[in-house]
Design an enzyme around this catalytic site. Structure first.
Site, mmCIF file in Angstrom:
data_model
loop_
_atom_site.group_PDB
_atom_site.id
_atom_site.type_symbol
_atom_site.label_atom_id
_atom_site.label_comp_id
_atom_site.label_asym_id
_atom_site.label_seq_id
_atom_site.Cartn_x
_atom_site.Cartn_y
_atom_site.Cartn_z
ATOM 1 N NE ARG A 54 -4.215 0.061 1.530
ATOM 2 C CZ ARG A 54 -5.303 0.542 0.892
ATOM 3 N NH1 ARG A 54 -5.471 1.834 0.735
ATOM 4 N NH2 ARG A 54 -6.203 -0.273 0.408
ATOM 5 C CD GLU A 71 -7.253 2.531 6.525
ATOM 6 O OE1 GLU A 71 -7.996 2.166 5.588
ATOM 7 O OE2 GLU A 71 -6.178 1.972 6.778
HETATM 8 N N1 MTE Z 1 -11.985 5.287 14.601
HETATM 9 C C1 MTE Z 1 -12.014 4.994 15.915
HETATM 10 N N2 MTE Z 1 -12.737 5.762 16.735
HETATM 11 N N3 MTE Z 1 -11.322 3.929 16.421
HETATM 12 C C2 MTE Z 1 -10.558 3.121 15.618
HETATM 13 O O1 MTE Z 1 -9.946 2.167 16.088
HETATM 14 N N4 MTE Z 1 -9.758 2.678 13.314
HETATM 15 C C3 MTE Z 1 -9.475 3.265 12.004
HETATM 16 C C4 MTE Z 1 -10.705 3.965 11.447
HETATM 17 N N5 MTE Z 1 -11.293 4.823 12.423
HETATM 18 C C5 MTE Z 1 -10.505 3.430 14.211
HETATM 19 C C6 MTE Z 1 -11.272 4.529 13.748
HETATM 20 C C7 MTE Z 1 -9.007 2.300 11.015
HETATM 21 S S1 MTE Z 1 -7.382 1.861 11.025
HETATM 22 C C8 MTE Z 1 -9.830 1.783 10.049
HETATM 23 S S2 MTE Z 1 -9.247 0.762 8.851
HETATM 24 C C9 MTE Z 1 -11.253 2.099 10.027
HETATM 25 O O2 MTE Z 1 -11.655 2.969 11.091
HETATM 26 C C10 MTE Z 1 -12.027 0.782 10.105
HETATM 27 O O3 MTE Z 1 -13.392 0.961 10.164
HETATM 28 P P1 MTE Z 1 -14.305 1.199 8.870
HETATM 29 O O4 MTE Z 1 -13.863 0.265 7.809
HETATM 30 O O5 MTE Z 1 -15.656 0.901 9.376
HETATM 31 O O6 MTE Z 1 -14.117 2.623 8.491
HETATM 32 MO MO1 MOS Z 2 -7.060 -0.049 9.408
HETATM 33 S S1 MOS Z 2 -5.012 0.187 9.458
HETATM 34 O O1 MOS Z 2 -6.975 -0.807 7.824
HETATM 35 O O2 MOS Z 2 -7.263 -1.348 10.465
#
Ligand code: MTE
Ligand code: MOS
Length: 817
Positions: A321, A729
């Site tokens: 990535r 992200e």
């Molecule tokens: N937001 C919160 N509050 N806590 C988290 O651990 N993880 C992030 C993001 N936002 C996270 C977060 C990461 S690394 C990812 S990949 C995505 O949320 C995963 O959730 P989604 O696919 O539902 O967006």
């Molecule tokens: Mo998020 S780094 O893809 O869990």
């Protein structure tokens, strides 16, 4: 318009609802993994036997003294792994659960089970471990020198590098080394396991990837997956850190439970979590870039070395990535970017919000920020000139269809932030303040959505409509605070045409939805939302047939909205509950399994070519900072963001994600400084920043006083669930603007055109070194030339804190525009 993205006249998606657990969160009633064991009697507590060498052979392991400790019930070692199982917690089979070789300082070699946590802790201290030291590699540079690499070494390439450099008017080269980042989720890694009368194993785990936790437990124990159920109620944050690393802890708890017949709880302390779990990969990059006379990139050659730590974990996809994001928003006609993974004696580095994408993007943003002054082009202008245009593709071959959105967010955020006026005001401020300088910078984001590994781009759901009309949904995604469940409730309510109060969501469990992908790559809503919508539509279609008979119109003319079922041209309507009741008695199936797979993806990892992403997310941020010339201390004065989430599924959730991601990214860029003992003492390799006292996280005092987040309007995304885009992200990388703003402020201490070597993280200390260098007033060209060969001017005071230069730039040929 496709079925998937159509937003019906009546919709709950798009409503600004608060997080579905907000009340539980703020009242403290929300349960996390380690809250569950207290409800069970007989629980055993697990504690690791951590070792204190960076790299060593285990020559003797004596657990008998531990068994003398009151309350110690059992000590788990490699000998306890069932014959049918395997002593390994990784999917790459390079992570022995009970190792006979210590590969990083803090590596656990055994686990103690006790009647109390204190008994287990004392037992762990009593275990005798003899170690024979082996040579260790701590830094990436040491690993590079020793040729210590692991995994694949991919290259993304296109065009003709030689031709690109031949065409260039200016060629610059440099290196840039930057730190990783600690997840610092509020809830540390935790698992709770118990077995039932049939020997079935139930595990509650704080995991982003319940199906893979199930797989690993299955491998370790040597039992089929159907014997194991993994549940994830919610996580107190994951941020990628719980995508792969929870599996081993779940396996320890499960093994303990199988061997003792008692429930086992395992929760790492903060320091255990910090020392045993990996972080974001720090990278070292080496680059060479060519620019045309107008400042257009003609060629880029780079080598990215990721610090993988002791095992592969997710390092290969993280690196892939990174390579697929080094272009960010910029058209680079001739490019060759190679990557490799250093094998070092550290905890295994892992996924972290952005999954390598941020590291790739940071390299190009650093290059542009560093080179703009040397080219004599304003950084904003340099970035804009290099944006993707019509018909252009990424270096790996994917068309950038929405190049106009990059322009759109860029122009809109500049307008929102009064860019022109404020740039002039900053200049004025700097002219009249010799010891304080302000900086204003703008950076863009383009982030690919979907897992690079095509197989992961599928999701499943299970939707039940009960006879009373209430709805229960299950899906394969996990909740870590990001608001996925909130969005999924909104999707189900919209698809069934019922109020959100009708929909309840049950915890994520592998016995409800199998073979799920990690909730990661920001694609939780896309994949699980698609699956829930699919399940709801099956039920709705069946109900429409019943409604058609009831209302006397064709099924195609039945509408579901806000709990009322109507027919086009029909005189009467029917409440949802009544229709469901009728449908049950007419023997209609009122539950459905839903499935979704992202279409149109292909990726060939051998040649690193294809179209791995469904779409790109875009955003742009402007940050203004003020720096103190005596100390390097700084404040963020204002942040403006315009971000593209398509048609938002849940605007409050999305704005929260954008704000949180920016602040988390700003922490990485400015404060969070991972340190290891790099000395030759026996403590070599020890992770030094192993508590919040030494690892500085952003807090209220670092919040920008003015923080404007705007969602891009009219941003409907064709082919994604209800026209929405992923958000988790991408906004993290908006925080690159704070580092670039600090670079601008540092440059303002020097003559016009100063190219600033700014450490990353740009801590106050690093900022001080950077502005001090600028203040010495070297001719920027001369100082860049002087840095050829990477020699930095020595620090004058031998007692001064060690300066950690992270980047150096050399000018090969230069023609100012
Ligand atoms: N937001 C919160 N509050 N806590 C988290 O651990 N993880 C992030 C993001 N936002 C996270 C977060 C990461 S690394 C990812 S990949 C995505 O949320 C995963 O959730 P989604 O696919 O539902 O967006
Ligand atoms: Mo998020 S780094 O893809 O869990």
């Amino acid at each position: 318009m496709s079925q998937l993205s159509q937003r019906p006249d009546w919709a709950v998606v798009g409503e600004a609802l608060h997080h579905e657990s907000a009340v539980l969160h703020v009242t403290g009633a929300a349960l996390y993994t380690d809250d569950l064991p207290v409800r069970h009697r007989d629980v055993l507590h697990a504690w690791p036997v951590q070792t204190d060498r960076a790299h060593a052979k285990v020559t003797r392991l004596d657990i008998s003294p531990a068994l003398e400790v009151p309350g110690v019930v059992r000590v788990l070692t490699a000998a306890d792994v069932p014959a049918a199982g395997i002593n390994d917690a990784g999917i790459k089979h390079d992570e022995p659960l009970f190792p006979d070789e210590v590969c990083y300082f803090g590596h656990s070699v055994a686990w103690v089970l006790g009647e109390t946590q204190e008994a287990a802790r004392l037992g762990a201290l009593a275990v005798e471990v003899d170690l024979e030291d082996l040579p260790s590699l701590i830094t990436v540079s040491e690993a590079i020198e020793a040729g210590s690499f692991q995994g694949s070494q991919p290259t993304v390439a296109r065009g003709d590098l030689d031709a690109g450099f031949a065409e260039a008017k200016t060629i610059l080269s440099g290196t840039f080394e930057f730190s990783g980042q600690e997840h610092f989720y509020l809830e540390t890694n935790a698992a709770f396991a118990m077995i039932d009368e049939n020997g079935q194993i139930f595990i509650q785990s704080s995991t982003q990837h319940p199906s893979e936790t199930q797989d690993i437990v299955s491998h370790v124990l040597g039992v089929p997956a159907h014997q194991i159920t993994v549940q994830c109620l919610r996580m107190g944050g994951g941020f990628g850190g719980k995508e792969m690393q929870p599996h081993g802890y779940a396996a320890i708890a499960a093994l303990g439970s199988v061997l003792t017949g008692r429930p086992v709880r395992l929760r790492l302390t903060r320091t255990q979590d910090l020392t045993m779990c990996g972080h974001r990969h720090g990278f070292r990059s080496k680059w060479r870039v060519g620019f045309s006379a107008e400042g257009r990139i003609t060629a880029l050659e780079a080598m990215l070395t990721a610090d993988g730590g002791w095992s592969l974990d997710l390092s290969e996809p993280v690196l892939a990535r990174a390579l697929c994001h080094i272009d960010n928003c910029y058209w680079i006609p001739n490019i060759s970017v190679a990557g490799r993974i250093a094998k070092t004696n550290k905890a295994s580095n892992t996924a972290f919000r952005g999954f390598g994408g941020p590291q790739g993007m940071l390299v190009i943003e650093d290059i542009l920020g560093r080179c703009a002054p040397l080219l004599g082009i304003d950084a904003e202008e340099l970035r804009r000139r290099n944006f993707y245009g019509p018909g252009q593709t990424t270096p790996y071959g994917q068309p950038v269809h929405q190049h106009d959105r990059i322009q759109a967010v860029w122009e809109q955020v500049k307008a929102n932030a009064d860019w022109q006026e404020r740039a002039a005001a900053v200049e004025e401020f700097n002219a009249s303040h010799p010891h304080r300088k302000r900086g204003l910078a703008i950076t863009p984001v383009k982030f690919g959505i979907s897992f690079n590994l095509t197989a992961f781009n599928q999701g499943g759901a299970l939707v039940h409509v009960y006879k009373d009309g209430s709805v229960l949904i299950n899906h394969g995604g996990t909740e870590m605070g990001q608001g996925l469940h909130t969005k999924m409730i909104q999707v189900a309510a919209t698809a069934l045409g019922v109020p959100v109060a009708k929909v309840r969501l049950a915890p994520t469990r592998t016995d409800k939805v199998p073979n799920t992908s990690a909730t990661a790559a920001s694609s939780g809503s896309d994949l699980n939302g698609g699956a829930i919508k699919n399940a709801c539509e099956q039920i709705r279609d069946r109900l429409a047939i019943v409604a058609a008979a009831k209302l006397g119109v064709p099924a195609a003319d039945i509408r579901f909205s806000d709990g009322v079922v109507s027919g086009l041209g029909a005189d009467v309507t029917c409440p949802w509950e009544e229709l469901v009741h009728t449908a049950y008695y007419a023997r209609t199936q009122l539950f459905a399994a839903g499935y979704y797979r992202t279409e149109g993806l292909h990726w060939d990892s051998r040649v690193m070519k294809g179209s791995p992403f469904k779409y790109f997310s875009h955003g742009a941020a402007i940050t203004e900072v003020e720096v103190d010339g005596f100390t390097g201390a700084y404040q963020t004065r204002r942040v403006d963001i315009v971000h593209d989430v398509g048609d938002s599924l849940s605007p409050l959730v999305d704005i929260g994600q954008i704000e949180g991601a920016y602040v988390q990214g700003a922490g990485w860029m400015t404060l969070e400084d991972l340190r290891w003992d790099e000395s030759d003492r026996p403590t070599r390799g020890r992770f030094l920043t192993q508590a919040a006292s030494t690892y500085k996280l952003p807090s209220f005092s670092e919040m920008p006083p003015v923080f404007n987040v705007t969602l891009l309007e009219q941003a409907h995304e064709e082919g994604a669930v209800y026209g929405s885009k992923a958000v988790g992200e991408p906004p993290l990388m908006l925080a690159f603007s704070v580092r670039e703003a600090l670079r601008q402020a540092c440059a303002a201490f020097g003559p016009v055109g100063t190219s600033v070597d700014l450490g990353c993280p740009a801590t106050p200390e690093a900022v001080f070194w950077a502005l001090d260098e600028a203040r010495k007033g070297h001719d920027p060209l001369e100082s860049a030339h002087a840095q050829l060969g990477g020699e930095h001017p020595p620090v004058a005071d031998p007692n001064a804190p060690e300066r950690r230069p992270r980047s150096e730039v050399a000018v090969e040929t230069l023609q100012k525009a």
